[in-house]
Design a protein around this motif. Sequence first.
Motif, mmCIF file in Angstrom:
data_model
loop_
_atom_site.group_PDB
_atom_site.id
_atom_site.type_symbol
_atom_site.label_atom_id
_atom_site.label_comp_id
_atom_site.label_asym_id
_atom_site.label_seq_id
_atom_site.Cartn_x
_atom_site.Cartn_y
_atom_site.Cartn_z
ATOM 1 N N GLY A 89 -10.218 1.726 -8.026
ATOM 2 C CA GLY A 89 -9.920 2.140 -8.941
ATOM 3 C C GLY A 89 -8.140 2.074 -9.161
ATOM 4 O O GLY A 89 -8.028 2.730 -10.016
ATOM 5 N N ASN A 90 -7.476 1.678 -8.169
ATOM 6 C CA ASN A 90 -6.262 2.030 -8.295
ATOM 7 C C ASN A 90 -5.349 1.307 -9.096
ATOM 8 O O ASN A 90 -4.386 1.161 -9.638
ATOM 9 N N GLN A 103 -4.008 4.691 1.579
ATOM 10 C CA GLN A 103 -4.976 4.925 2.662
ATOM 11 C C GLN A 103 -6.719 4.410 2.271
ATOM 12 O O GLN A 103 -7.010 4.884 1.433
ATOM 13 N N ARG A 104 -7.043 3.101 2.510
ATOM 14 C CA ARG A 104 -8.364 3.439 2.272
ATOM 15 C C ARG A 104 -8.432 1.818 3.424
ATOM 16 O O ARG A 104 -8.075 0.809 3.956
ATOM 17 N N CYS A 134 -0.109 1.953 2.980
ATOM 18 C CA CYS A 134 0.925 2.255 2.295
ATOM 19 C C CYS A 134 2.033 3.974 2.964
ATOM 20 O O CYS A 134 1.012 4.836 2.923
ATOM 21 N N VAL A 135 2.762 3.516 3.332
ATOM 22 C CA VAL A 135 3.756 4.981 3.620
ATOM 23 C C VAL A 135 5.120 5.192 3.145
ATOM 24 O O VAL A 135 5.475 3.946 2.932
ATOM 25 N N ASN A 195 -2.365 -6.722 6.634
ATOM 26 C CA ASN A 195 -2.234 -4.698 6.169
ATOM 27 C C ASN A 195 -3.356 -4.775 4.726
ATOM 28 O O ASN A 195 -4.057 -3.948 4.853
ATOM 29 N N ILE A 196 -2.573 -5.151 3.695
ATOM 30 C CA ILE A 196 -3.684 -5.308 2.547
ATOM 31 C C ILE A 196 -3.444 -6.699 1.845
ATOM 32 O O ILE A 196 -2.309 -7.436 1.724
ATOM 33 N N GLY A 197 -4.157 -7.192 0.843
ATOM 34 C CA GLY A 197 -4.223 -8.156 0.403
ATOM 35 C C GLY A 197 -3.829 -8.201 -1.662
ATOM 36 O O GLY A 197 -3.604 -8.628 -2.491
#
Length: 887
Positions: free
Chosen positions: A27-28, A194-195, A200-201, A217-219
């Motif tokens: 949902g982001n 975070q998932r 992400c920081v 890390n993430i797509g």
Amino acid sequence: MTSQRAVYHIMVLLWSCTTFMAAGEDGNHLQLDHPGSAKVDEAVVNIVSEMYRDYRALSLARDAYALGNEHQRYLNGHAGEHVPTGIGIPDTLTFLRGHTSRADNRPQAAAVSSLKQQWHIEADHGEQVEKNVKMNISLNDKKHSTVQFPPSGSISSDNVVGASVGISRHLRDTSGSLIKRYCDVHGRTQVCFQRGQSRCVCKGGLADCSGQRYVPNIGYVPRLPKTTKCLKFTQNNVRALTESYFANVSTILVLDFSSNNLQIVSKKTFKRFTNLQYLILNHNPISYKYLRYVFDYPPRLRLDIIDLNLKDIPHAFFLPHSNINTSQLFMDFNYFKHLNLSEFSHLKNLQYLSVNNCSIQNLTSSNMPRLKVLDLDYNSLSTFPVTCKEVRTRLDRDEGEKSKHPKVDSYFSSLTDLYLGINDISWLPGGADLCLPRVESLHLNSNKMVTLQANAFTGFPSLKVLILDKMKPGFSSIGPAAFGTKSLVSLHLSKSNVDFRGGNISLDMFAGTSSLKVLHLDHNPLGAINESALGTLLSHASTVFYLYLGSTGLVTFPSQALAQMAQLKSLYIYLNHIKDIPGGALDLLQSLILLDANQNDITFVGEMSTDTQKRFKSINLSRNKYLCTCDLLPFQAWLKEAGPTVFKNYTQYLCSDRPSVRVWEYKLSHQACLLSRKTYILFVVFFSLFVAAFLIFVVLYRYRWSIRLALYERQATSRGLPLVNPEGQEFQYDLFIVYCNDDGDWVEDELLYVVEEMWGLHTCVHRRDFIAGHFIVDNIVAAMNASRRVLVVVSSQFARSEWCNYELLLCQSHIITHELPSLLVIKLDSIESRDMSAAMLGLYNSTCFLEWDSNEIDHTFWRRLRGSLQLLIQQRAAQDAQGQLVH
């Protein structure tokens, strides 16, 4: 092959769908509905269709995670350098740039090409935002004004040249400074998304969603805090961008999308950004086909497309984008064998163009009136760029007849910074062929120039910074006033092997530099010229604030040569062979507040005035060979008083004559140092002379008679006097009696009465027989020559008489030299040993003598004397008898 192609297409489709489904479930993603919606399906179809249209882009992903460390093995074989295991592609390129053996100052093309085929990028950026602030944005992240000033914390030189050298702030900002300015990287680091394993920081306005090594890390770009201004999204293996990919971060100012294996960009991907200032797409294999879409919606300030494996720019590529606002374009580490600047001339707002490390061999100039910075470092240019163009104007002449007359103008009328370092340029055009009216910073370091003509830089009327470091093989000829530009503020000639030993280097090369403030002459053989010549050279640089003379072979501190530099504030004279700094040498340099003379051969630092000691802000005299004697105590006191605040490397001031003792620790008694060094030297010299004179006097006094005798014999020989009785000649006397005048009564009353009256001998005594008017020594020698024997009457008075001792020595030398009968000796009284001379002592030790005793009653003395003279008595009796027969 067909089956493989289908498999890859299905994998890509599944991956894309999974990504969008994850985004929808979380949902982001602001612009996407749930999986299966029309928007999602349309986006996926667009991606797949674009991949079909460009099969080459799809096939590149085939070995994305299988190449491993193949580039490392390739580099080991081609670049001659070992790349550490795990080093990333960007770091490897940097490694090649700085360490590869390059005669032509470029990385090995094959090695770099091999790296660029591996778009899985393995560099480990870490997870800490403190490190990520640097963002690995660009291999060209350098200060655009490369003037080397004194270290920070010592003396600020910003007021001398200025950090910008005429460039506005937004042009001189490096990648790192832009990030700090836009991203507000303050506060603590925290996880902002975070998932599962993806996170992400954030720190301040910077969000970091980057992957690590071979692990994305993430797509997709998740929803991030509203305060996010910058996004670092690297190493996530995102090969394609849809139009809505950045929908969640459309308001950010900076985007770093480096090292993602990005190949495909949708036409309107970057349209969503409303205020993007800085875009970084480095290390992605984007072709010109998709790069056009980037320029359709470019960032407002700066675009980095470094290391995209681009070849020569297609004709009119930038023409549709002539009105974009992007003022800075970085295209380093691509392959433009021939670069035609006319392609960039379409970008009307372009002010900064960087194309270094692009293997450029030929450059075609073009009119770029707004360009301020041109970076062509690390290429293969062999000639200086053409800067003048002909402008033809129509003039009316003679009855309205029109003709064309050429007029010279500049291609780069606004250019302020020109970087041409590390090329193959061997010649600088003359002033008439240079049209760079506003260039303030010119970098020509590491080229192949060997000659600079007189007034070589007059074609740069605004020049402030000139970099000529590391010329190879070096300058063999520099003409008078070669750097005579009134505007010149900073000149770098470090490590350029300026041949001062030859006769073609003019000592007037700095004539006309009335504004020069920074002068680098370090690592050149200045020690080949004397201090007078050095003074002549520096006399034309009297306005200099910062002077670098390190590693120039100097053996003495050039205080007189530097005295004329009244404004000198900082002197760097390290790595030389200077033996000492004389007292008062620094007093002459009344503006000097920083001195670096570390690693010389300094044994002594003289005493400086109190004002000089208080004036200094920073001194480095460490790693020298100090002799910790009384002479160094004033320097020790200064060292202790100022401490490590002023004296840098405080623990490295060591005594060469006292192992492991620091200069500020050794101790000497006050009494041992009462005398100054000069007084001590004078005392030692005079004392040595006194001792030597005393010893000479003692020797002369002890052997005075021997010396006199030697001198007499030499004189007698020169005058022709006989030193011995000629063979066959009769003797006039039987006995020559040597005695002291104080013993004359005994000789005349006792001895002569018996010897002459009773025994009939003919004797010679000085009172009666010496010839008046002759030298006494001549009389003595004549008497010895005329006598058969010599009789010496010794006494205490005889021993104390210098003349008698000389007469005795003369007799002894005469007898020994001419092998005559030994002396007859009569001792009248006792003689103290302290009164005996060397001659008398030798006589006592080597000769039997008769001792007179006035109280004897048996006449033993006379009997012994007669026995000693018996042969003489007989010879005299026979001679007298023969004489009577003759008569």
